[in-house]
Design an enzyme around this catalytic site. Sequence first.
Site, short mmCIF file in Angstrom:
data_model
loop_
_atom_site.label_atom_id
_atom_site.label_comp_id
_atom_site.label_asym_id
_atom_site.label_seq_id
_atom_site.Cartn_x
_atom_site.Cartn_y
_atom_site.Cartn_z
N ALA A 79 0.73 3.83 7.30
CA ALA A 79 0.85 5.26 7.55
C ALA A 79 -0.51 5.88 7.86
CB ALA A 79 1.48 5.95 6.35
N ASN A 102 0.82 -1.21 0.00
CA ASN A 102 0.00 0.00 0.00
C ASN A 102 0.86 1.27 0.00
OD1 ASN A 102 -1.88 1.99 0.36
ND2 ASN A 102 -3.00 0.94 1.97
N ASP A 103 1.38 1.63 1.16
CA ASP A 103 2.08 2.92 1.28
C ASP A 103 3.24 3.07 0.30
OD1 ASP A 103 0.34 3.68 3.27
OD2 ASP A 103 1.60 2.90 4.87
N VAL A 104 3.92 1.97 0.01
CA VAL A 104 5.10 2.06 -0.86
C VAL A 104 4.73 2.35 -2.31
CG1 VAL A 104 6.48 0.57 0.62
CG2 VAL A 104 5.21 -0.43 -1.28
N THR A 105 3.43 2.38 -2.61
CA THR A 105 3.01 2.70 -3.97
C THR A 105 2.25 4.03 -4.04
OG1 THR A 105 0.86 1.61 -3.71
CG2 THR A 105 2.70 0.24 -4.46
#
Lengths: 475, 131
Positions: free
Chosen positions: A442, A401-404
């Site tokens: 996050a 999720n957050d890394v994209t």
Amino acid sequence: MNPEIGALFVQVAYIAASAAFILGLRGLTKPDTARRGMQLAAMGMLLAVIGTLLNHQIISYDLIIIGLVIGTAIGLPMGLLVPMTAMPQRIAISHMFGALAVTLVGIAEFLHYRDVPGGPGVIKMVALGFETVFGALTITGSFMAFGKLQGFISGRPITFPGQKIINAAIFIGAIGLWIYLIATQSGGPAASGDNGILLFGLMTLLALVIGVTLVLPIGGADMPVVVSLLNSYAGLAASATGFAIGNNVLIVAGALDGASGFILSILMSKAMNRSFANVLFGAFGGEVAAASTKSSEGLTTRSVSAEDVAMRIGYARNVIIIPGYGMAVAQAQHAVRELAELIEKRGGRVRFAIHPVAGRMPGHMNVLLAEANVPYDHLFDLDEINEEFHACDVALVIGANDVTNPAAKTDPASPIYGMPILNVQDAEQVIVVKRGMATGFAGIENELFYLEKTSMLFGDAKSVLSQMVSEVKAL
Amino acid sequence: MFSVIATALGVATVAITLVSGPSTTAASGTAGGTLVDAQIVEVYVFLLAAFTGYQIITKVPPLLHTPLMAATNAISAISLVASLVIAGAERPFYINVMGAVAVAAATINVVGGFVITDRMLKMFRKTEAPK
């Protein structure tokens, strides 16, 4: 044996062991030389142990044999049987064992020096204190990390008011005791009214408490940093042991471990766009959720079926798969590999884009995919693959999720602004496999999910992917 | 912040070692010379090993970061060497027992660590050449 020749042999064994460790780690710089390198390092360890057993100070082997047998009886099954999916826990708990050994050595040496006229002296007392404090906090810290990864301690950050102040007070207390002990115990115990043992015990106890309070407020997704940091502490404590007993091979091996843990912690923090301090004292999740600027109101996602996705991915030429912790949780790596092989058989190209902090420890995704038989030349780092998303037909995000999240690039108000991300949004179409619309660690919305080109495929990664595999087979 | 403190402590340890070196010599007179020399050498060993480690480990690809952790963990279980001496030396029995527990804990890491690293590394393979 002549004691001098014996001592010489011990030193030669230690030097050879140090060289073997360094060369062994050098082997790890390339996948094809890694295994050989580690076998060399293991030989070095064996040599160092044999050399030590010849040490003239050793007069009885009974307890040594008992310790070795028990350690092997526990260590061997742990090494052979622990599944790859449990690797983060395994690494965390191994830091605990290493630190336990170091701490016990520290305490035993401290007690021993009370019987030695003249005491340990300033330098050794400094080293003993360092060893025991960092060893002890690594014991409990690693156990807490183990608990969070294993799931018997909540993975969410646990915070309470005044936490930072209490932590700081305990830490200063332990350091204060350490300094006091250096000042009073370096020359050995005083003749009367000596409370060295009590104070040393108190210092150790405080350090044990620090380990707990340090890891309590840290959330699950920050584990890569914590595990790396504990790795570093375990190494530094081992190195301090070397200073305390005057043994160079310990200093070398500890320094190597310390450096490795330190580098990994820095890499992980950078990849999360956070400072050490933020990771250790931040308790990220709760605070940032409130600061989230973008809301999902008025935005819609497109939900699709596995059948629909299979059609698109089955005819794709260039696919990039982005695995995340969701893949690990669902243990979907084998289904992912099967899908990748199918696409390749149909003439497409499949690559994996791996973010440095995907998962719960450094390199987590790589190990899982390697276990599922994905060749390592299909696995790419962020820097290697980020420019390739332009040319890619389908980007398949599995449990990441957050890394994209493109907000890291486009929205200066976003808490993750500046974090290096995978440029998934550049792909022609994006398919996201996800359990629900919950936000990532996050606590912020991911704009990627609302883009025109994005399709959401909700469900457990493993069952969804298995479904896709059978659909693609049927095409 | 914590790591800054830890780093500062590390530097302080080295500094104290360096500074207290000459003073120890002064206190114990001329006979103390060899001891201080040995301790200075230890600081050199640490610095050089840390530097070497830094140089090598920055070159380890992210692909192998998990095996790297497992491997360095196994290597740092070299504290087994110190534990062995404590378990077998002429000390009070309870200290020998502490040593034996330390031996067991370190052995878990040595044996388990190298075995699991090898297991992991065995899995990393390239694409097979097309037949």
